[in-house]
Design a protein around this motif. Structure first.
Motif, PDB file in Angstrom:
ATOM      1  N   UNK A  96       0.820  -1.213   0.000  1.00  0.00           N
ATOM      2  CA  UNK A  96       0.000   0.000   0.000  1.00  0.00           C
ATOM      3  C   UNK A  96       0.858   1.269   0.000  1.00  0.00           C
ATOM      4  N   UNK A  97       0.335   2.340  -0.598  1.00  0.00           N
ATOM      5  CA  UNK A  97       0.999   3.636  -0.450  1.00  0.00           C
ATOM      6  C   UNK A  97       0.715   4.224   0.921  1.00  0.00           C
ATOM      7  N   UNK A  98       1.497   5.228   1.289  1.00  0.00           N
ATOM      8  CA  UNK A  98       1.344   5.843   2.616  1.00  0.00           C
ATOM      9  C   UNK A  98      -0.064   6.378   2.835  1.00  0.00           C
ATOM     10  N   UNK A  99      -0.690   6.916   1.804  1.00  0.00           N
ATOM     11  CA  UNK A  99      -2.007   7.548   1.972  1.00  0.00           C
ATOM     12  C   UNK A  99      -3.114   6.534   2.248  1.00  0.00           C
ATOM     13  N   UNK A 100      -2.836   5.242   2.081  1.00  0.00           N
ATOM     14  CA  UNK A 100      -3.828   4.201   2.355  1.00  0.00           C
ATOM     15  C   UNK A 100      -3.609   3.541   3.714  1.00  0.00           C
ATOM     16  N   UNK A 101      -2.865   4.176   4.600  1.00  0.00           N
ATOM     17  CA  UNK A 101      -2.507   3.548   5.866  1.00  0.00           C
ATOM     18  C   UNK A 101      -3.403   3.952   7.031  1.00  0.00           C
ATOM     19  N   UNK A 102      -4.459   4.688   6.767  1.00  0.00           N
ATOM     20  CA  UNK A 102      -5.337   5.131   7.856  1.00  0.00           C
ATOM     21  C   UNK A 102      -5.881   3.966   8.674  1.00  0.00           C
ATOM     22  N   UNK A 130      -2.991   3.103  11.089  1.00  0.00           N
ATOM     23  CA  UNK A 130      -2.097   4.143  11.602  1.00  0.00           C
ATOM     24  C   UNK A 130      -2.103   4.224  13.125  1.00  0.00           C
ATOM     25  N   UNK A 131      -3.270   4.090  13.726  1.00  0.00           N
ATOM     26  CA  UNK A 131      -3.348   4.229  15.182  1.00  0.00           C
ATOM     27  C   UNK A 131      -2.876   2.985  15.925  1.00  0.00           C
ATOM     28  N   UNK A 132      -2.588   1.920  15.187  1.00  0.00           N
ATOM     29  CA  UNK A 132      -2.155   0.681  15.825  1.00  0.00           C
ATOM     30  C   UNK A 132      -0.647   0.468  15.736  1.00  0.00           C
ATOM     31  N   UNK A 155       6.461   4.047  15.361  1.00  0.00           N
ATOM     32  CA  UNK A 155       5.521   4.696  14.450  1.00  0.00           C
ATOM     33  C   UNK A 155       5.771   4.455  12.984  1.00  0.00           C
ATOM     34  N   UNK A 156       6.691   3.559  12.653  1.00  0.00           N
ATOM     35  CA  UNK A 156       7.093   3.387  11.264  1.00  0.00           C
ATOM     36  C   UNK A 156       6.360   2.234  10.581  1.00  0.00           C
ATOM     37  N   UNK A 157       6.176   2.387   9.269  1.00  0.00           N
ATOM     38  CA  UNK A 157       5.643   1.323   8.421  1.00  0.00           C
ATOM     39  C   UNK A 157       6.442   1.304   7.131  1.00  0.00           C
ATOM     40  N   UNK A 158       6.549   0.135   6.530  1.00  0.00           N
ATOM     41  CA  UNK A 158       7.208  -0.007   5.237  1.00  0.00           C
ATOM     42  C   UNK A 158       6.122  -0.106   4.181  1.00  0.00           C
ATOM     43  N   UNK A 159       6.123   0.828   3.244  1.00  0.00           N
ATOM     44  CA  UNK A 159       5.062   0.922   2.240  1.00  0.00           C
ATOM     45  C   UNK A 159       5.613   0.695   0.828  1.00  0.00           C
ATOM     46  N   UNK A 160       4.683   0.554  -0.123  1.00  0.00           N
ATOM     47  CA  UNK A 160       5.026   0.430  -1.544  1.00  0.00           C
ATOM     48  C   UNK A 160       6.060  -0.670  -1.787  1.00  0.00           C
ATOM     49  N   UNK A 161       5.862  -1.807  -1.126  1.00  0.00           N
ATOM     50  CA  UNK A 161       6.740  -2.970  -1.295  1.00  0.00           C
ATOM     51  C   UNK A 161       8.195  -2.659  -0.995  1.00  0.00           C
ATOM     52  N   UNK A 162       8.425  -1.782  -0.031  1.00  0.00           N
ATOM     53  CA  UNK A 162       9.793  -1.490   0.374  1.00  0.00           C
ATOM     54  C   UNK A 162      10.366  -0.210  -0.197  1.00  0.00           C
ATOM     55  N   UNK A 165       7.674   4.999   6.211  1.00  0.00           N
ATOM     56  CA  UNK A 165       6.753   6.082   6.505  1.00  0.00           C
ATOM     57  C   UNK A 165       6.540   6.181   8.007  1.00  0.00           C
ATOM     58  N   UNK A 166       6.529   7.399   8.524  1.00  0.00           N
ATOM     59  CA  UNK A 166       6.263   7.644   9.938  1.00  0.00           C
ATOM     60  C   UNK A 166       4.779   7.943  10.104  1.00  0.00           C
ATOM     61  N   UNK A 167       4.035   6.972  10.619  1.00  0.00           N
ATOM     62  CA  UNK A 167       2.590   7.140  10.764  1.00  0.00           C
ATOM     63  C   UNK A 167       2.240   8.045  11.939  1.00  0.00           C
ATOM     64  N   UNK A 168       3.181   8.269  12.840  1.00  0.00           N
ATOM     65  CA  UNK A 168       2.940   9.200  13.939  1.00  0.00           C
ATOM     66  C   UNK A 168       3.077  10.647  13.498  1.00  0.00           C
ATOM     67  N   UNK A 169       3.701  10.866  12.360  1.00  0.00           N
ATOM     68  CA  UNK A 169       3.964  12.223  11.883  1.00  0.00           C
ATOM     69  C   UNK A 169       3.375  12.440  10.490  1.00  0.00           C
TER      70      UNK A 169
END
Length: 294
Positions: free
Chosen positions: A68-74, A77-79, A84-91, A95-99
């Motif tokens: 998924x792209x960062x904008x689809x992480x809602x 995001x709160x979990x 606060x980090x996630x790996x998006x777009x297959x690496x 992305x910092x979901x806290x920020x």
């Protein structure tokens, strides 16, 4: 004709996880989202939310590792706790979901390589249409099946989308997507790798003939490995979960990995351990079992 990628017998969906002998005390859980952590309606169950929080409370970091792209992480995001980090777009992005889903690392696909891939695929599989996923959003080739979550995307021929004078030209390309209306999904992936695998990385996570194309060396596994190295976490201290071909490298890199009961046949063949299907909270089942044994 082979069964659909996620087909399995009803009893398979209710299976208990295989108790895997851990190579080391787990320090990090890496999990795919769609078809793995998320239920089919794209929700996170209460059971899964509780399991993720309990893992973090026990000192085990959780990384969402997704196409998924960062904008689809809602949805998750709160979990994400702690880092606060996630790996998006297959690496291709960390992305910092806290920020506000800000990018902390980008591993882009160069425009010249994207153009080369597009030319090779159009020659090998006429009828292919494309989309360009950039840090600022997605842009479509005419005829590409648009995502309902991106109503503001622009449309132009792929050569224009990848040109130096397109409005998005200053934004790094995270991945190129290629779709074909007629190909078998696995056959399309094989054909694309044969035609252009020397230029970029090819994988897939959709039930349709939709390919996800990243820069050479970029994958869920390679970016997860970088994040773990920064934390001095060894592969044998990682437990990973996935269901589709874009998860295979991550699952084989991690010391302990689980294929979902609903996983693609290639994922089932690449892993030893199984857990229940995403609809039966298979990730949570393993986390609960893991925490019970710590």
């Amino acid at each position: 004709m082979r069964a659909p990628p996620h087909a399995c017998a009803p009893q398979c969906e209710m299976m208990s996880p295989v108790t895997a002998p851990l190579q080391a005390t787990p320090r990090l859980i890496a999990t795919d989202l769609d078809g793995t952590l998320l239920r089919d309606d794209k929700s996170v169950s209460d059971r899964t939310v509780t399991a993720l929080a309990a893992a973090e409370e026990a000192g085990i970091e959780v990384f969402f590792v997704t196409g998924r792209p960062a904008r689809w992480m809602d949805v998750v995001a709160e979990h994400v706790h702690g880092h606060g980090l996630a790996i998006c777009a297959n690496g291709a992005a960390v992305v910092d979901l806290h920020r506000g889903r800000s990018f902390t690392e980008v591993r882009p696909l160069l425009e010249d390589d994207a153009r080369a891939v597009a030319d090779l695929l159009r020659h090998r599989a006429p009828g292919t249409s494309f989309a360009v996923e950039r840090t600022g959003g997605i842009h479509y080739d005419p005829g590409y099946p648009a995502f309902h979550l991106d109503p503001g995307a622009t449309t132009a021929p792929i050569d224009k989308l990848l040109s130096d004078d397109h409005d998005s030209a200053g934004e790094p390309v995270l991945k190129l997507l290629a779709h074909h209306p007629d190909y078998d999904p696995d056959a399309y992936l094989a054909a694309a790798r044969e035609a252009a695998g020397h230029v970029a990385e090819f994988t897939r996570s959709s039930h349709s003939a939709l390919l996800e194309i990243s820069a050479t060396g970029v994958s869920k596994a390679s970016t997860l490995a970088r994040c773990c190295a920064a934390r001095e976490i060894r592969p044998e201290e990682v437990i990973a979960f996935g269901d589709m071909p874009n998860d295979i490298e991550m699952l084989t890199w991690a010391g302990t990995s689980y294929a979902m009961a609903n996983a693609h046949p290639e994922v089932l063949a690449a892993t030893t351990n199984r857990t229940a299907a995403n609809e039966q909270d298979g990730v949570a089942v393993v986390i609960e079992q893991l925490l019970h044994g710590l």
